[in-house]
Scaffold this active site. Structure first.
Site, PDB file in Angstrom:
ATOM      1  N   ASN A 124      -6.244  -2.479   2.190  1.00 42.75           N
ATOM      2  CA  ASN A 124      -6.262  -3.922   2.356  1.00 42.75           C
ATOM      3  C   ASN A 124      -7.697  -4.388   2.519  1.00 42.75           C
ATOM      4  O   ASN A 124      -8.522  -3.682   3.114  1.00 42.75           O
ATOM      5  CB  ASN A 124      -5.494  -4.339   3.613  1.00 42.75           C
ATOM      6  CG  ASN A 124      -4.000  -4.295   3.430  1.00 42.75           C
ATOM      7  OD1 ASN A 124      -3.495  -4.264   2.315  1.00 42.75           O
ATOM      8  ND2 ASN A 124      -3.281  -4.301   4.527  1.00 42.75           N
ATOM      9  N   ARG A 165       0.828  -1.220   0.000  1.00 40.55           N
ATOM     10  CA  ARG A 165       0.000   0.000   0.000  1.00 40.55           C
ATOM     11  C   ARG A 165       0.854   1.259   0.000  1.00 40.55           C
ATOM     12  O   ARG A 165       0.593   2.195  -0.762  1.00 40.55           O
ATOM     13  CB  ARG A 165      -0.962   0.013   1.184  1.00 40.55           C
ATOM     14  CG  ARG A 165      -2.116  -0.959   1.032  1.00 40.55           C
ATOM     15  CD  ARG A 165      -3.003  -0.964   2.249  1.00 40.55           C
ATOM     16  NE  ARG A 165      -2.199  -1.375   3.410  1.00 40.55           N
ATOM     17  CZ  ARG A 165      -2.510  -1.127   4.667  1.00 40.55           C
ATOM     18  NH1 ARG A 165      -3.596  -0.443   4.965  1.00 40.55           N
ATOM     19  NH2 ARG A 165      -1.749  -1.550   5.651  1.00 40.55           N
TER      20      ARG A 165
END
Length: 88
Positions: free
Chosen positions: A36, A18
């Site tokens: 996520n 990320r």
């Protein structure tokens, strides 16, 4: 303006995916978000100039060094006019 909704499968959680996505998207001048999901995948929305979006999706197929991307499900969506890229 082009936009894509992405679901990234593989070893993509716990490997800096990320944060890498945020850095890469910002360097390409893109807007959107990444997060996520409980099933172990990463979900993202990327929008901006067509060529930059295509470069981003191609880069996401590799990701950061510890990631192992198995596949990316991508679909075209309408751009929302976001002005930054954030981690959710």
């Amino acid at each position: 303006m082009t936009a894509r909704h992405l679901n990234i499968h593989g070893r993509v959680q716990g490997v800096f995916y990320r944060d890498w996505t945020v850095e890469t998207a910002r360097s390409l001048g893109l807007a959107g978000w990444v997060r996520n999901l409980p099933d172990g995948t990463v979900e993202a929305q990327v929008e901006g100039e067509r060529q930059a979006v295509e470069r981003m999706v191609a880069a996401m197929e590799g990701g950061p060094p510890r990631a192992r991307v198995e596949r990316i499900e991508a679909r075209a969506i309408d751009a929302e006019g976001l002005d930054s890229f954030e981690r959710r």
